[in-house]
Design a protein around this motif. Structure first.
Motif, short mmCIF file in Angstrom:
data_model
loop_
_atom_site.label_atom_id
_atom_site.label_comp_id
_atom_site.label_asym_id
_atom_site.label_seq_id
_atom_site.Cartn_x
_atom_site.Cartn_y
_atom_site.Cartn_z
N ASP A 58 0.79 -1.24 0.01
CA ASP A 58 0.20 0.03 -0.05
C ASP A 58 0.79 1.20 -0.15
O ASP A 58 0.51 2.30 -0.51
CB ASP A 58 -1.05 0.01 1.27
N ALA A 59 1.94 1.21 0.66
CA ALA A 59 2.83 2.32 0.73
C ALA A 59 3.76 2.51 -0.48
O ALA A 59 4.23 3.56 -0.87
CB ALA A 59 3.79 2.35 2.00
N LEU A 60 4.26 1.33 -1.00
CA LEU A 60 5.17 1.39 -2.21
C LEU A 60 4.56 1.93 -3.52
O LEU A 60 3.59 1.19 -4.03
CB LEU A 60 5.70 -0.18 -2.49
N PRO A 61 5.05 3.01 -4.07
CA PRO A 61 4.79 3.53 -5.17
C PRO A 61 5.06 2.71 -6.59
O PRO A 61 5.87 3.18 -7.29
CB PRO A 61 5.09 4.91 -5.33
N ILE A 62 4.51 1.84 -6.74
CA ILE A 62 5.03 1.05 -8.08
C ILE A 62 3.48 0.61 -9.15
O ILE A 62 2.44 0.49 -8.27
CB ILE A 62 5.72 -0.35 -7.95
N ASP A 63 3.80 0.35 -10.16
CA ASP A 63 2.39 -0.09 -11.06
C ASP A 63 2.03 -1.72 -10.65
O ASP A 63 3.18 -2.58 -10.22
CB ASP A 63 2.86 0.03 -12.52
N GLY A 64 0.92 -1.96 -11.05
CA GLY A 64 0.94 -3.46 -11.07
C GLY A 64 0.75 -4.08 -9.91
O GLY A 64 0.65 -5.52 -9.79
N ILE A 123 5.16 -15.64 0.21
CA ILE A 123 6.53 -15.63 0.35
C ILE A 123 7.17 -14.90 -1.15
O ILE A 123 7.86 -14.02 -0.90
CB ILE A 123 7.22 -16.94 0.68
N VAL A 124 7.03 -15.48 -2.17
CA VAL A 124 7.27 -14.86 -3.52
C VAL A 124 6.78 -13.51 -3.73
O VAL A 124 7.19 -12.68 -4.10
CB VAL A 124 6.77 -15.74 -4.54
N HIS A 125 5.38 -13.33 -3.32
CA HIS A 125 4.82 -11.87 -3.44
C HIS A 125 5.54 -11.03 -2.58
O HIS A 125 6.04 -9.78 -3.00
CB HIS A 125 3.34 -12.31 -2.95
N ALA A 126 5.80 -11.27 -1.43
CA ALA A 126 6.78 -10.29 -0.55
C ALA A 126 7.99 -10.17 -0.81
O ALA A 126 8.64 -8.96 -1.17
CB ALA A 126 6.61 -11.00 1.14
N LYS A 127 8.86 -11.45 -1.46
CA LYS A 127 10.34 -11.28 -2.05
C LYS A 127 10.24 -10.10 -3.23
O LYS A 127 11.25 -9.47 -3.45
CB LYS A 127 10.77 -12.58 -2.26
N ILE A 128 9.13 -10.30 -3.91
CA ILE A 128 9.10 -9.49 -5.35
C ILE A 128 9.30 -8.01 -4.75
O ILE A 128 9.75 -7.10 -5.33
CB ILE A 128 8.10 -10.05 -6.10
N GLY A 129 8.18 -7.78 -4.00
CA GLY A 129 8.12 -6.17 -3.22
C GLY A 129 9.36 -5.86 -2.67
O GLY A 129 9.80 -4.77 -2.81
N LEU A 130 10.08 -6.68 -1.85
CA LEU A 130 11.38 -6.18 -1.28
C LEU A 130 12.45 -5.90 -2.42
O LEU A 130 13.09 -5.08 -2.45
CB LEU A 130 11.85 -7.38 -0.30
N ALA A 131 12.33 -6.75 -3.73
CA ALA A 131 13.52 -6.51 -4.52
C ALA A 131 13.11 -5.31 -5.33
O ALA A 131 13.98 -4.42 -5.62
CB ALA A 131 13.23 -7.84 -5.54
N LEU A 132 11.64 -5.13 -5.70
CA LEU A 132 11.37 -3.76 -6.25
C LEU A 132 11.90 -2.41 -5.21
O LEU A 132 12.07 -1.54 -5.73
CB LEU A 132 10.06 -3.76 -6.57
#
Length: 344
Positions: free
Chosen positions: A298-304, A317-326
């Motif tokens: 909700d805080a991260l300003p990215i698309d998609g 887990i994958v959902h979280a790790k992709i967000g951390l990488a972005l």
């Protein structure tokens, strides 16, 4: 030498295009059908002592190297001197009239500099526009200031390219292109996301989905203080990265806290060391993780963001790790702007 061996050393090919000519063709593209595929050759005119055409010296060019050449990712000399799989041939003259073939003879002489074209002859030097595609996208100029070292600039461009590839992948999901959509889905679901190589492979896969002529390009750079960097890409994606950087800087503390809360929980719960495909997480732990993921995204300003969980096949887990990488890539990019060393 037997007649059978001699026959094997000859090949009939068809001229495709005169790529560069001044009175006579000097650089020629030729091809030959080989089963279901097409083989390509590029030939250069070799002069005699009087400067007149003596013969043509040709090289077999694999498909990937031919694509690289027409995308200006290598010069003509590279195809003759360094490209993998190269084989050399000669022929005397080009045929006159359409649909005429050339009988090439395999070259068995001694290679020398006189046979190779000069360096820095790129596709933009052609007198023909065969195979040259119009430039895609627009230029966007970033002003640079302060001190930079080469490693820092390389790091910025890599992070910027990763963000671009991600945003382009999300944009592909909205297009009616099944092949690209499947490649995007495979990139998101095929990595274990356990270590650094997984993330590099993930963003590398996204980059490879983009056709070469549509990839972000470092168009030019003037390295002074101040100076500038010119990037080329799709206008909507370049502007989207600009917006993401601006929004990140506006809410950096809030985003950082949401990131730290999520990462700290995953570290203490030993989830960071679990591969993306693991199923041995308790329902209670998973529930807490999903709440932290929701707050973070909700805080991260990215698309998609609405598509990511589905792309991760509902694996939190994958959902979280992709967000951390972005987050890491967006933060690294935004920091150059925060430091005053980059500006739009």
């Amino acid at each position: 030498m037997t007649a059978a061996v001699k026959a094997q050393r000859k090949m009939n090919v068809r001229p495709v295009a005169n790529l560069f000519e001044v009175e006579i063709p000097l650089v020629v593209l030729l091809s030959k059908q080989a089963g279901q595929s097409t083989q390509h050759f590029i030939a250069c005119a070799i002069p005699d002592e009087d400067g007149q055409l003596d013969y043509y010296f040709a090289v077999f060019v694999g498909r990937q190297n031919l694509i690289r050449y027409f995308n200006e990712q290598c010069d003509l000399r590279f195809l003759f001197a360094f490209a993998s799989g190269r084989k050399y041939y000669t022929f005397k003259n080009l045929p006159k009239g359409k649909d005429k073939k050339v009988a090439m003879q395999e070259f068995d002489g001694e290679l020398g500099e006189h046979l190779f074209p000069d360096s820095r002859f790129f596709v933009t030097s052609h007198t023909s526009d065969y195979g040259i595609q119009a430039e895609v996208g627009v230029e966007q100029r970033l002003m640079i200031d302060g001190h930079w070292d080469m490693q820092e600039f390389g790091g910025f461009y890599q992070k910027f390219s990763d963000l671009y590839s991600y945003k382009q992948a999300i944009a592909y999901l909205e297009e009616a292109d099944t092949a690209k959509t499947e490649k995007v889905q495979r990139a998101f679901s095929s990595k274990p996301f356990k270590g650094g190589s997984s993330y590099l492979g993930f963003f590398g896969d996204l980059f490879e989905i983009i056709p070469p002529r549509e990839r972000p390009v470092l168009e030019g750079i003037e390295y002074h203080s101040p100076g500038f960097v010119d990037l080329r890409g799709k206008e909507e994606i370049l502007n989207s990265i600009k917006d993401s950087v601006s929004l990140f800087l506006e809410s950096a503390d809030t985003i950082q806290k949401a990131h730290d809360d999520l990462r700290s929980f995953m570290t203490k719960s030993k989830i960071l060391s679990i591969t993306g495909g693991a199923k041995d997480v308790s329902a209670e732990l998973l529930g807490e993780l999903q709440i932290l993921i929701a707050t973070f995204y909700d805080a991260l300003p990215i698309d998609g963001k609405d598509s990511l969980k589905a792309l991760a096949k509902q694996n939190s887990i994958v959902h979280a790790k992709i967000g951390l990488a972005l987050f890491r890539r967006l933060k690294a990019t935004a920091h150059f702007f925060a430091q005053g060393r980059l500006s739009y």
